[in-house]
Write an enzyme that holds these catalytic residues in place. Sequence first.
Site, PDB file in Angstrom:
ATOM      1  CG  ASP A   8      -0.357   0.218   2.531  1.00  0.00           C
ATOM      2  OD1 ASP A   8       0.884   0.412   2.628  1.00  0.00           O
ATOM      3  OD2 ASP A   8      -1.108   0.233   3.524  1.00  0.00           O
ATOM      4  CG  HIS A   9      -0.739   4.767   1.506  1.00  0.00           C
ATOM      5  ND1 HIS A   9      -1.890   4.003   1.594  1.00  0.00           N
ATOM      6  CD2 HIS A   9      -0.570   5.335   2.717  1.00  0.00           C
ATOM      7  CE1 HIS A   9      -2.400   4.126   2.797  1.00  0.00           C
ATOM      8  NE2 HIS A   9      -1.622   4.925   3.504  1.00  0.00           N
ATOM      9  CB  CYS A  65       1.060  -2.155   4.718  1.00  0.00           C
ATOM     10  SG  CYS A  65       0.729  -3.205   6.145  1.00  0.00           S
ATOM     11  CB  THR A  67       2.148  -2.404  10.942  1.00  0.00           C
ATOM     12  OG1 THR A  67       0.912  -2.788  10.327  1.00  0.00           O
ATOM     13  CG2 THR A  67       2.049  -1.021  11.569  1.00  0.00           C
ATOM     14  N   GLY A  68       2.756  -4.144   8.204  1.00  0.00           N
ATOM     15  CA  GLY A  68       2.644  -5.498   7.674  1.00  0.00           C
ATOM     16  C   GLY A  68       1.390  -6.209   8.159  1.00  0.00           C
ATOM     17  CB  ILE A  69      -0.799  -5.667  11.105  1.00  0.00           C
ATOM     18  CG1 ILE A  69       0.344  -5.787  12.107  1.00  0.00           C
ATOM     19  CG2 ILE A  69      -2.093  -6.273  11.664  1.00  0.00           C
ATOM     20  CD1 ILE A  69       0.176  -4.907  13.348  1.00  0.00           C
ATOM     21  N   GLY A  70      -2.007  -5.283   8.282  1.00  0.00           N
ATOM     22  CA  GLY A  70      -3.171  -5.265   7.401  1.00  0.00           C
ATOM     23  C   GLY A  70      -2.979  -6.145   6.179  1.00  0.00           C
ATOM     24  CG  MET A  71      -0.220  -5.097   3.108  1.00  0.00           C
ATOM     25  SD  MET A  71      -1.333  -5.016   1.693  1.00  0.00           S
ATOM     26  CE  MET A  71      -0.162  -4.950   0.358  1.00  0.00           C
ATOM     27  CG  HIS A  98       8.520 -25.578  12.293  1.00  0.00           C
ATOM     28  ND1 HIS A  98       8.587 -25.353  13.643  1.00  0.00           N
ATOM     29  CD2 HIS A  98       9.649 -26.254  11.978  1.00  0.00           C
ATOM     30  CE1 HIS A  98       9.703 -25.875  14.128  1.00  0.00           C
ATOM     31  NE2 HIS A  98      10.375 -26.415  13.129  1.00  0.00           N
ATOM     32  NE  ARG A 133       8.390 -31.754  14.628  1.00  0.00           N
ATOM     33  CZ  ARG A 133       8.938 -30.757  15.303  1.00  0.00           C
ATOM     34  NH1 ARG A 133       8.307 -30.216  16.320  1.00  0.00           N
ATOM     35  NH2 ARG A 133      10.126 -30.318  14.978  1.00  0.00           N
ATOM     36  CG  HIS A 134       6.501 -29.300  10.947  1.00  0.00           C
ATOM     37  ND1 HIS A 134       6.107 -28.572  12.043  1.00  0.00           N
ATOM     38  CD2 HIS A 134       7.790 -29.633  11.156  1.00  0.00           C
ATOM     39  CE1 HIS A 134       7.125 -28.450  12.884  1.00  0.00           C
ATOM     40  NE2 HIS A 134       8.163 -29.086  12.372  1.00  0.00           N
TER      41      HIS A 134
END
Length: 146
Positions: A8-9, A65, A67-71, A98, A133-134
């Site tokens: 994003d911007h 973005c 924070t990277g959170i929204g993306m 993993h 396991r993974h």
Amino acid sequence: MKIAIACDHGAVTLKEHLMEHLRNEGYEVVNFGTDTTASCDYPDYAGPAARAVASGACDRGIVLCTTGIGMSIAANKVKGVRCALLSDIMSARMTRLHNDTNMMAMGAGVVGENLAFEIADTWLTTPFSGEERHVRRLAKLKAMEE
């Protein structure tokens, strides 16, 4: 390897530098935008990049973005995508070993350019371990999508 990339911007400059770095490393990079700092909505860019990864048109994807959170949230809404929000090298390595993640997110306001390059390089070059396991856990995640 073909890499989808979007931002994003808030992460245009980091995306431009990361695309150049990835091309120099020999990756084919597909830019899903944005290419301007004008305010925009991150799902409009994360969605197409994530769909390209989920469909197999691109092998992996990177979304950025502030924070990277929204993306990362937006990318994870696409069935078949496992996107990890990364800000350190150990997590980049472990999420491939993993979780067999096929997308990663970073925040331009969280990581600097050099660290972003190291995180992306580690994530792109680390294989999935394939340990039982993974594999079992990933099957459970896939079942949750159904």
